[in-house]
Design a protein around this motif. Structure first.
Motif, mmCIF file in Angstrom:
data_model
loop_
_atom_site.group_PDB
_atom_site.id
_atom_site.type_symbol
_atom_site.label_atom_id
_atom_site.label_comp_id
_atom_site.label_asym_id
_atom_site.label_seq_id
_atom_site.Cartn_x
_atom_site.Cartn_y
_atom_site.Cartn_z
ATOM 1 N N HIS A 28 14.111 60.910 70.728
ATOM 2 C CA HIS A 28 14.446 60.711 72.214
ATOM 3 C C HIS A 28 14.921 62.065 72.820
ATOM 4 C CE1 HIS A 28 14.810 58.666 76.121
ATOM 5 N NE2 HIS A 28 15.562 59.619 76.404
ATOM 6 N N HIS A 30 13.794 65.801 75.757
ATOM 7 C CA HIS A 30 12.705 66.004 76.970
ATOM 8 C C HIS A 30 12.560 67.599 76.962
ATOM 9 C CE1 HIS A 30 14.088 61.924 78.579
ATOM 10 N NE2 HIS A 30 15.413 62.258 78.199
ATOM 11 N N TYR A 46 16.362 63.937 91.227
ATOM 12 C CA TYR A 46 17.204 64.828 90.788
ATOM 13 C C TYR A 46 16.682 66.105 90.288
ATOM 14 C CZ TYR A 46 16.364 63.964 85.823
ATOM 15 O OH TYR A 46 15.545 63.782 84.513
ATOM 16 N N GLN A 72 8.933 61.705 78.711
ATOM 17 C CA GLN A 72 8.517 62.462 79.921
ATOM 18 C C GLN A 72 9.948 61.911 80.687
ATOM 19 O OE1 GLN A 72 6.622 64.375 81.227
ATOM 20 N NE2 GLN A 72 6.274 63.925 83.244
ATOM 21 N N ALA A 73 10.445 62.724 81.236
ATOM 22 C CA ALA A 73 11.533 62.336 82.410
ATOM 23 C C ALA A 73 11.146 62.410 83.746
ATOM 24 C CB ALA A 73 12.599 63.161 82.100
ATOM 25 N N SER A 74 11.720 61.589 84.522
ATOM 26 C CA SER A 74 11.531 61.475 85.893
ATOM 27 C C SER A 74 11.308 62.388 86.762
ATOM 28 C CB SER A 74 12.539 60.071 86.464
ATOM 29 O OG SER A 74 13.912 60.607 86.595
ATOM 30 N N CYS A 75 11.976 63.557 86.242
ATOM 31 C CA CYS A 75 12.023 64.748 87.250
ATOM 32 C C CYS A 75 10.728 65.145 87.153
ATOM 33 C CB CYS A 75 13.176 65.747 86.720
ATOM 34 S SG CYS A 75 13.107 66.150 85.050
ATOM 35 N N ARG A 121 6.357 55.307 79.319
ATOM 36 C CA ARG A 121 7.610 54.679 79.888
ATOM 37 C C ARG A 121 7.733 54.062 80.954
ATOM 38 N NH1 ARG A 121 12.938 58.308 80.874
ATOM 39 N NH2 ARG A 121 14.537 57.663 79.601
ATOM 40 N N ASN A 123 10.362 52.921 83.612
ATOM 41 C CA ASN A 123 11.523 53.283 83.937
ATOM 42 C C ASN A 123 12.124 52.341 85.053
ATOM 43 O OD1 ASN A 123 13.885 54.693 84.673
ATOM 44 N ND2 ASN A 123 13.310 56.517 84.119
ATOM 45 N N LEU A 128 17.000 56.909 89.309
ATOM 46 C CA LEU A 128 15.986 57.763 88.905
ATOM 47 C C LEU A 128 14.522 57.500 89.480
ATOM 48 C CD1 LEU A 128 16.692 57.684 84.966
ATOM 49 C CD2 LEU A 128 17.369 59.567 86.769
ATOM 50 N N TYR A 154 13.430 51.502 79.905
ATOM 51 C CA TYR A 154 14.798 52.135 80.412
ATOM 52 C C TYR A 154 15.410 51.318 81.498
ATOM 53 C CZ TYR A 154 18.863 55.585 81.348
ATOM 54 O OH TYR A 154 19.734 56.071 81.200
ATOM 55 N N HIS A 178 18.462 53.498 74.728
ATOM 56 C CA HIS A 178 19.805 53.596 74.936
ATOM 57 C C HIS A 178 20.540 52.275 74.806
ATOM 58 C CE1 HIS A 178 18.380 57.331 75.932
ATOM 59 N NE2 HIS A 178 18.416 57.314 77.208
ATOM 60 N N ARG A 215 26.614 59.158 77.006
ATOM 61 C CA ARG A 215 26.327 58.598 78.438
ATOM 62 C C ARG A 215 27.302 57.087 78.695
ATOM 63 N NH1 ARG A 215 22.668 60.579 81.362
ATOM 64 N NH2 ARG A 215 20.936 62.014 80.023
ATOM 65 N N ASP A 246 18.689 62.793 73.201
ATOM 66 C CA ASP A 246 18.509 62.753 74.531
ATOM 67 C C ASP A 246 18.727 64.399 75.064
ATOM 68 O OD1 ASP A 246 19.924 61.362 77.415
ATOM 69 O OD2 ASP A 246 18.001 61.824 76.833
ATOM 70 N N PRO A 250 20.246 65.068 80.951
ATOM 71 C CA PRO A 250 20.173 65.066 82.317
ATOM 72 C C PRO A 250 21.182 64.078 82.702
ATOM 73 C CG PRO A 250 18.102 63.689 81.609
ATOM 74 C CD PRO A 250 18.886 64.407 80.193
ATOM 75 N N ASN A 251 21.652 64.554 83.958
ATOM 76 C CA ASN A 251 22.481 63.830 84.770
ATOM 77 C C ASN A 251 23.717 63.232 84.197
ATOM 78 O OD1 ASN A 251 20.608 63.442 86.768
ATOM 79 N ND2 ASN A 251 19.665 62.122 85.459
HETATM 80 O O1 LIG Z 1 17.371 61.145 79.903
HETATM 81 C C1 LIG Z 1 17.510 60.057 79.730
HETATM 82 O O2 LIG Z 1 17.276 59.274 78.926
HETATM 83 C C2 LIG Z 1 18.383 59.644 80.724
HETATM 84 C C3 LIG Z 1 18.359 59.694 82.009
HETATM 85 C C4 LIG Z 1 17.185 60.341 82.893
HETATM 86 C C5 LIG Z 1 15.916 60.036 82.526
HETATM 87 O O3 LIG Z 1 15.603 59.289 81.336
HETATM 88 C C6 LIG Z 1 14.809 60.424 83.423
HETATM 89 O O4 LIG Z 1 15.063 61.217 84.311
HETATM 90 O O5 LIG Z 1 13.769 60.037 83.017
HETATM 91 C C7 LIG Z 1 19.461 59.355 82.732
HETATM 92 O O6 LIG Z 1 20.208 58.575 82.403
HETATM 93 O O7 LIG Z 1 19.607 60.183 83.918
#
Ligand SMILES: O=C(O)/C=C(\C=C(/O)C(=O)O)C(=O)O
Length: 290
Positions: A28, A30, A46, A72-75, A121, A123, A128, A154, A178, A215, A246, A250-251
């Motif tokens: 895990h 990114h 974010y 893939q992250a949400s950003c 994913r 989410n 996010l 997630y 997580h 986290r 991780d 992020p964040n």
């Molecule tokens: O990277 C993680 O798994 C946790 C976070 C962010 C994302 O998963 C994301 O942006 O997709 C978070 O808790 O902010």
């Protein structure tokens, strides 16, 4: 430009004391940007610092790992181009989990599969992403099933009870990020965590990542309050757990975690070489490189 209070990843992580077994997988992590080549998505909630594939692969080598699963992250939302670029650079040393919507076509999935994507994913974390209608998720699940892809989910612990019927109806392998984000202040006997353990016990298609002590802890950088949660899952479901850094984290709210210290958590949550082999090599290889 990253958000004003955004904490960038640790610039000089220590060398871990723990020696990961040969072929260990960071399951895990990114890649972010770089923004001038892979702009962050307008729908993002974010804006992170850039965190390149080159930096990810250098960290992999520094930590004594061999492979990555890049999520893939949400950003970047549904623009998976930075992910695909990193997968194509890594070849067989990386696999990916994409973020898609229900407009994705069979051809799109075929191309992503060829690049190394093996899952999508979903989410549910409200800070996010905006909420998605369940029928969209079911449509995506139907489209990826012929490719043997799984679904990474997630969510916050309080959402699990309401999500369980939906997750069961997806009818595919599910990997929970997580540990389902337990509130570690409550202890492992709290109904919320017991609900998660029972969910895994009752559904052998459900896996989880015993990741993100940084986290979940209430007293960073000491992560010991998270150990009992991860250890419970590793010992009860040794063949359905994954581990990840991780990175680039992020964040984060308090500190940039030292990735070398995160690797040194592993013997506390997987205390035998057999459990470490399953967690770091056998399980991710079976799910992503079969
Ligand atoms: O990277 C993680 O798994 C946790 C976070 C962010 C994302 O998963 C994301 O942006 O997709 C978070 O808790 O902010």
């Amino acid at each position: 430009m990253m958000d004003k209070n955004y904490i960038p990843f640790h610039p000089t992580p220590s060398k871990p004391t723990f020696k990961a077994p040969a072929g260990a997988v960071d399951a895990h992590c990114h890649v972010f940007g770089p923004a001038d080549k892979f702009p962050y998505h307008p729908k993002r909630k974010y804006t992170p610092c850039d965190a390149s594939k080159e930096q990810l692969f250098a960290l992999r080598d520094h930590l004594g790992f061999s492979r990555n699963v890049i999520v893939q992250a949400s950003c970047h939302s549904t623009d998976n181009s930075a992910l695909i670029d990193a997968l194509e650079s890594a070849g067989d040393l990386a696999r990916g989990v994409a973020f898609v919507d229900d407009t994705i076509t069979h051809e799109d999935i075929k191309k992503m599969h060829a690049a190394g994507v093996r899952g999508v994913r979903f989410n549910f974390v409200k800070r996010l992403v905006d909420s998605t209608p369940k029928e969209v998720f079911f449509s995506i699940a139907d489209k990826i099933r012929p490719f043997g892809w799984h679904i990474v989910v997630y969510f916050e612990a309080a959402e699990l009870e309401e999500l369980i019927p939906f997750l069961k109806a997806l009818n595919t392998t599910i990997v929970v990020d997580h540990m389902g984000t337990p509130n570690v202040k409550n202890g492992v006997d709290h109904p919320d965590f017991k609900r998660f353990v029972d969910f895994m016990a009752d559904n052998d298609n459900v896996w989880c990542k015993v990741s993100c002590p940084e986290r979940l802890t209430k007293h960073a950088p000491d992560y010991s309050d998270v150990y009992p949660f991860a250890r419970t899952l590793v010992e009860q479901f040794p063949n359905r757990v994954l581990w990840g850094t991780d990175w680039p984290h992020p964040n984060m709210k308090v500190e940039a975690p030292n990735d070398g210290h995160l690797v040194d958590v592993i013997p506390h949550i997987a205390p035998t070489s057999e459990l470490q082999q399953a967690l770091l090599v056998d399980n991710p290889m079976r799910l992503y490189w079969a």
